[in-house]
Design a protein around this motif. Sequence first.
Motif, PDB file in Angstrom:
ATOM      1  N   UNK A  31     -46.296  46.051  44.452  1.00 14.75           N
ATOM      2  CA  UNK A  31     -46.777  44.650  44.478  1.00 14.75           C
ATOM      3  C   UNK A  31     -46.880  43.954  43.323  1.00 14.75           C
ATOM      4  N   UNK A  32     -45.964  42.961  44.169  1.00 11.16           N
ATOM      5  CA  UNK A  32     -45.626  41.716  43.416  1.00 11.16           C
ATOM      6  C   UNK A  32     -44.816  40.681  44.069  1.00 11.16           C
ATOM      7  N   UNK A  33     -45.249  40.092  44.933  1.00  9.31           N
ATOM      8  CA  UNK A  33     -44.160  38.933  46.673  1.00  9.31           C
ATOM      9  C   UNK A  33     -42.814  38.838  45.825  1.00  9.31           C
ATOM     10  N   UNK A  34     -42.690  37.848  44.594  1.00 10.37           N
ATOM     11  CA  UNK A  34     -41.745  36.816  43.657  1.00 10.37           C
ATOM     12  C   UNK A  34     -40.723  38.519  43.612  1.00 10.37           C
ATOM     13  N   UNK A  58     -47.431  55.417  41.008  1.00  9.60           N
ATOM     14  CA  UNK A  58     -47.567  54.801  39.913  1.00  9.60           C
ATOM     15  C   UNK A  58     -47.619  53.298  41.444  1.00  9.60           C
ATOM     16  N   UNK A  59     -48.914  52.887  41.002  1.00  6.48           N
ATOM     17  CA  UNK A  59     -49.155  51.405  42.145  1.00  6.48           C
ATOM     18  C   UNK A  59     -48.334  50.076  40.773  1.00  6.48           C
ATOM     19  N   UNK A  60     -47.152  49.256  40.528  1.00  4.92           N
ATOM     20  CA  UNK A  60     -47.423  48.223  39.756  1.00  4.92           C
ATOM     21  C   UNK A  60     -47.679  46.906  40.494  1.00  4.92           C
ATOM     22  N   UNK A  68     -56.710  42.314  45.754  1.00  2.19           N
ATOM     23  CA  UNK A  68     -55.799  43.202  46.169  1.00  2.19           C
ATOM     24  C   UNK A  68     -55.523  45.001  45.222  1.00  2.19           C
ATOM     25  N   UNK A  69     -56.254  45.347  44.119  1.00  5.47           N
ATOM     26  CA  UNK A  69     -56.195  46.384  43.831  1.00  5.47           C
ATOM     27  C   UNK A  69     -56.601  46.777  44.748  1.00  5.47           C
ATOM     28  N   UNK A  73     -55.098  49.547  46.851  1.00  5.03           N
ATOM     29  CA  UNK A  73     -56.427  51.953  46.178  1.00  5.03           C
ATOM     30  C   UNK A  73     -56.421  52.320  47.938  1.00  5.03           C
ATOM     31  N   UNK A  74     -56.274  51.447  49.056  1.00  6.26           N
ATOM     32  CA  UNK A  74     -56.848  51.622  50.000  1.00  6.26           C
ATOM     33  C   UNK A  74     -55.873  52.165  50.532  1.00  6.26           C
ATOM     34  N   UNK A  75     -54.182  51.517  50.350  1.00  2.00           N
ATOM     35  CA  UNK A  75     -53.425  51.893  51.589  1.00  2.00           C
ATOM     36  C   UNK A  75     -52.456  53.289  50.664  1.00  2.00           C
ATOM     37  N   UNK A  76     -51.694  52.916  49.858  1.00  2.00           N
ATOM     38  CA  UNK A  76     -51.247  53.343  49.012  1.00  2.00           C
ATOM     39  C   UNK A  76     -51.927  54.668  48.342  1.00  2.00           C
ATOM     40  N   UNK A  77     -53.114  54.935  47.760  1.00  2.00           N
ATOM     41  CA  UNK A  77     -53.792  56.198  47.521  1.00  2.00           C
ATOM     42  C   UNK A  77     -53.133  56.259  46.348  1.00  2.00           C
TER      43      UNK A  77
END
Length: 219
Positions: A31-34, A58-60, A68-69, A73-77
């Motif tokens: 999760x980092x747009x660039x 794992x959410x990076x 953003x968190x 957390x709501x979508x990826x869990x």
Amino acid sequence: MSLLVKICGLSTRETLDVALEGGADMVGFVFFPPSPRHISLGVARDLGSRAKGRAVKVALTVDADDATFENIIETLRPDMLQLHGKETVARLRDIKQKFGLPLMKALPVETASDLAGLPGYASVADRILFDARAPKDATRPGGLGAPFDWHVLENLDLDLPYMVSGGLHADNVAEAIRVTRAGGVDVSSGIESSPGVKDPEMIRAFIRAARATQELMAR
Ligand SMILES: O=C(O)c1ccccc1N[C@@H]1O[C@H](COP(=O)(O)O)[C@@H](O)[C@H]1O
């Protein structure tokens, strides 16, 4: 303990399935747009439900704010948050207290002096990820396919579990594990045909190579 293999930067159902079926312990989502591996929240919801219970999700993130968190957390869990920016020890405490998820802090490594901040992070993180320090002009702090000098970690004495990343691929992962004695390996560029495009056969080959090393070292 068995070696953890993390396949990072997944963005399609097909390659996520290859990683899961190949036996990845952890699957990472950026999760980092660039980044060429950045995924939308809609994709996160879809891939997150597909991976649920099959590997550690794992959410990076890179210096993410609270909103953003919350969205991630709501979508990826996710089961774990990977913090790959310049987050301070205090910010780690704050994230842990607010979101209650295990934290993996990525530390950029080039020379032994980069380990100076380790005790502070080790006091709050659940896991450390040693990654190659990105060049100053890089557009992202990781995912560049460049290794660091693994010998920097040769005499590391750390109670916390740690993993290694940066420029790993099927042909060098054995040496990285041997030199660093890491409990896990993390890969993104080394399993891609071009930036952001995962290659199924390269994913399988990486997991096979890591597992083969684990078996050799257990003898
Ligand atoms: O993958 C990215 O684009 C990325 C963006 C921002 C921070 C970290 C990123 N990737 C992570 O960096 C390491 C090393 O990756 P590589 O194997 O050298 O490509 C790994 O944890 C990636 O997930």
